[in-house]
Every structure is written in structure tokens, then in C-alpha cells.
Design a protein around this motif. Sequence first.
Motif, PDB file in Angstrom:
ATOM      1  N   ARG A 107       0.840  -1.198   0.000  1.00  0.00           N
ATOM      2  CA  ARG A 107       0.000   0.000   0.000  1.00  0.00           C
ATOM      3  C   ARG A 107       0.875   1.247   0.000  1.00  0.00           C
ATOM      4  O   ARG A 107       0.552   2.254  -0.624  1.00  0.00           O
ATOM      5  N   ASP A 164     -10.635  -0.528   3.436  1.00  0.00           N
ATOM      6  CA  ASP A 164     -10.967  -1.806   2.822  1.00  0.00           C
ATOM      7  C   ASP A 164     -11.096  -1.556   1.328  1.00  0.00           C
ATOM      8  O   ASP A 164     -11.857  -0.701   0.906  1.00  0.00           O
ATOM      9  N   LEU A 223      -6.394 -12.159   0.473  1.00  0.00           N
ATOM     10  CA  LEU A 223      -5.452 -11.243  -0.196  1.00  0.00           C
ATOM     11  C   LEU A 223      -5.136 -10.015   0.658  1.00  0.00           C
ATOM     12  O   LEU A 223      -4.415  -9.125   0.221  1.00  0.00           O
ATOM     13  N   ASN A 224      -5.714  -9.967   1.855  1.00  0.00           N
ATOM     14  CA  ASN A 224      -5.519  -8.826   2.757  1.00  0.00           C
ATOM     15  C   ASN A 224      -5.930  -7.494   2.112  1.00  0.00           C
ATOM     16  O   ASN A 224      -5.330  -6.452   2.359  1.00  0.00           O
ATOM     17  N   LEU A 225      -6.944  -7.538   1.288  1.00  0.00           N
ATOM     18  CA  LEU A 225      -7.481  -6.291   0.718  1.00  0.00           C
ATOM     19  C   LEU A 225      -8.412  -5.641   1.726  1.00  0.00           C
ATOM     20  O   LEU A 225      -8.643  -4.448   1.701  1.00  0.00           O
ATOM     21  N   ILE A 226      -8.997  -6.467   2.583  1.00  0.00           N
ATOM     22  CA  ILE A 226      -9.841  -5.943   3.651  1.00  0.00           C
ATOM     23  C   ILE A 226      -9.344  -6.523   4.974  1.00  0.00           C
ATOM     24  O   ILE A 226      -8.669  -7.547   4.992  1.00  0.00           O
ATOM     25  N   LYS A 227      -9.656  -5.825   6.043  1.00  0.00           N
ATOM     26  CA  LYS A 227      -9.122  -6.232   7.350  1.00  0.00           C
ATOM     27  C   LYS A 227     -10.065  -7.241   8.018  1.00  0.00           C
ATOM     28  O   LYS A 227     -11.269  -7.022   8.090  1.00  0.00           O
ATOM     29  N   LEU A 236      -9.685 -11.050 -10.240  1.00  0.00           N
ATOM     30  CA  LEU A 236     -10.797 -10.524  -9.447  1.00  0.00           C
ATOM     31  C   LEU A 236     -11.976 -10.224 -10.366  1.00  0.00           C
ATOM     32  O   LEU A 236     -11.803  -9.787 -11.499  1.00  0.00           O
TER      33      LEU A 236
END
Lengths: 211, 291
Positions: free
Chosen positions: A74, A210, B50-54, B82
Motif C-alpha cells: 500500500r 478496505d 489477499l488482505n485487501l480488507i481487514k 478478481l
Amino acid sequence: MKGLIIKDLLNLKKGIGTILYLIIIYSFFTYTTGNSGMIIGIIAFLMTSFTITSMSYDDMAKWDSYALAMPISRKNIVLSKYLLSLLLGIIGTILATICAFAIVYIKGDFWGVETILELLLTAYTVFAISIVYISIVIPLIYRFGVEKARILMVGSFILPTGIGYLLYKMGFRLPSIEVLKVMLYLSPLFLVLILILSSYIAYSIYNKKDI
Amino acid sequence: MENILTVENLSKEYEGFSLDEVNFQLPKGTIMGLVGENGAGKTTIIKLILNLIKKKMGRIQVFGLDNIEDELKIKSRIGVVLDESSFHDNLVARDISIIMKNIYDSWDKDLFLDYLSRFKLPKDKRIKEYSKGMKMKLSIAVALSHNPQLLILDEPTAGLDPIVRSEILDIFLEFIQDEERSILFSTHITSDLDKVADYITFIHNGGVIFSESMDGLAENYGIIKCGISDFNKIDRTDIVTYRKNNFGYEVLVTNKEKNRYKYKDLVMDNANLEDIMLFHIRGKRIEGFNN
């Protein structure tokens, strides 16, 4: 990181191409009006604004979730946007300054060192404003999305202008040349600080998101 | 058998939806289908991996590594497709190869070009002009061209015609041939799973109903068709769910072979994946029993 910058440049290829046309048009204006600051201002500023365009492209393609599924952190996604702005800002400023010099020279308005200093100072000021602008806008985009940030961006112009006008009404005048000179010398430090602060804020917003 | 992916007690909370203690394992050399209705939580699980969201809690391990601590290490070894995400409209396939070469150390340009010609994807046409199926095939080509060990795909076959779908499924089968690599893909097209999946993880309302091998499912589940009087003779503990229609009852039972013997007077059919899913979601449960 390199991949991200290349991705943005490839995406912006077309837009950057149109800048070349703009340079020709504004060179003509500059030639007739004799205001060489204008071409520097517009070109440099447009180049920096391409970063915002790139972010709106990313948004449309839902690129970020894809990018984050790849080995890209990120932090690097955020940093790539700042690097892109700096890169485009520098290229834009240099291009426009060269054009401005050429025009001044052709017109025969060239007065030696003084002209050079004046143009360089204009170029630097425009570049500095672009950097401040982008430092305000990038965190706004990460927080509110490109569309809402566009509206806020207008606000980020009106607000300083309004404050300036108010100060003027209240009796403040431009500081003396000596004070301005000190401000000029200190400004690179100020720019670096604002970039660090802005990227830090942008990253902490983005990191919590998110996707 | 060694697992390539392990998901333990994975939970996530949204307003109006929560993912509740999801558990499953994906062994090496196999294909797992993540099934469930729209909104069941399939995409949420993939995004969490994928750790896109926590996540709220739980643990995810890929290649035996923690998905957050070793995030980038893991991501250089997986290929991802995706559902909603794609490349920028103005790019051409050639551009994408240039970008990926600067993102993946192991990017194989020749392999990518091979896939492009195999999928009949033009190299110099803008993505904007690609059809939906072409875009999906492009995404898959990209996901495969850095030699990943795990493919994670969100609805790769949704909205595609049967020909393209079967092409994609063939690629999946080819991918796991060496028994070292695995695939996790979400879908709601059960016929695709019948063709390629070794394991099924069935998600409903944010929870796992079952995570089982395809063979296990076929051996375990059966459907008894009968009238009301026979229905009343069936042991309540044997009934998973049942459906009532004009002709009588259809009952989903587990332990097929044992029950086939136990209720030898009744007709017992095999249950396919679609039946099992439909019974679980739409069938009635016997009050007081939860099997």
C-alpha cells in the motif's frame, strides 16, 4: 514501484500528447501577449494535474484491488502517486520554461540575466504551487474518492484566495522584498516538509481502507 | 497431504453482514470451488485472503506463511483474477506485459505471448474493445504468466459462454497437472465444479455449510423420494433437510450407503452438487435437529 509509474505513464500517454498541442497554442498566445509566465503556469500545472487523472483511471478500472493482489505494498501505491506528480511537474516546468525562453528570445525581449532570473523564478513558483496543490489533493482523493475530491479541490483554491482577500481588506500588505527573499530561500524546505506530511497522511488513510 | 492454503476461524463484520468463523484447507495439487449464492461471502473470503480488507479475527496461511506478515512474499507466488477488477481501457496487451515485467520478478513474457495467441487475444487492440470473455481470458493469462503456485479467482466463469468456460476449465486442469500447484475459485455455476473441482467449500450467509471433497459429497449425500407415510417412518436424525411438493416428499440424507440399507423399501437417488446446495438453502429442517 517502477511498474506502477510505467502503468500511469502508459495510461496518460494520450493526455500528455495533447499537452504538446497546448504548448503550441500557448506559445502563440505568449508570443502575442508577451506574458511568458502564463505558458509556464498552465503547462506545469496541467502536467501535475495528470496525477489526478491517473487516479480517476485507476478508480474506473478498479485497479487498486488488483494492484494490491500483486506483490505491491500500500505504501508503494501511495508513494507512486507522489513520484508521478513530481516527475510530471518537473518535466512540465522544464518544457514550459524552455518554450518561454525561446519565445522571449525570438521576440527580442531578452535582457540578459534579469530575464533569465525572472523566468526561473516564475517557473519555480509555479512548480512550488503545483506541489502544494497536489499535496492537498492526493490525501483528499484517498479520503473522499476522486469525484468528491474534485469539488473539494475547487474549495482548496477558493479558501486561500478568500483568506488572502480578507487579510488584504483587514489592512495586511505584502511583506517587504527582504522578507519575501527569506521566504523564497526557505520554501524548498517547506515543500519537502509538506510533501512528507501529505504522503504520511495519505498513507495512513489508505492503509486503513478496505479496498 | 500438504496444504497450500489454510483458513482458520476467519471472521469479518460489516453492517448487515458478517462472515462467521470460516474454516477450510486447500491441499496441494487440487482445485477447490468456493460456492454459494450471491452475497454469501465468497468475495469477502477471497479479499481477506489477499488482505485487501481487514479481518476481525482468524488466521490465514498461504504456503505455510502468514498472509499479513509475509504478504508480499506470498503475493509474488500467487496469480489472482478478481471479478470486478480489470485493466485500464486504454491499454493494449503489450503494455500490460511491460507493466507486469516491472512488478513480478518472475514475469515470463514469452509465456504471456503464448497464452495470448492460444486465447486468440490481439496484442495491439485496446482492452476497451475486448469482449467480456476476452477480458477474462486476458486476466487469466496475466495471472498465469509469472508461474504462480496458487491461483485465486473470483467468479472467473460468470457471464461467459459455454465454449469460453470450458476453455478456462481446461486451463485449470492443466495448471494443477504437476501436483504442486492449486486453485481456489469462486463460482455459482455448479456444472463447472462438477467438471474440475476436487473440493467444495459451500458458503451460506457468511458461514461454511461444509468443506468436503467432491468424492466425499457424492458418497455421503442421497435423496429419498417418498409419500407422507414413508416420510414419517424416516428417523428424524437422518434428515438433513426435506422439501414437500405435490407428489410427496424429497429428503436429503447423509450416510447414503448406510441409509440405503436402513430404508431399503424407499427409493434413494444420488444427490449432485446442485441438489445438495438447493436442499441446504431452500429445504426445511426438522426442528430440534441440526445435522
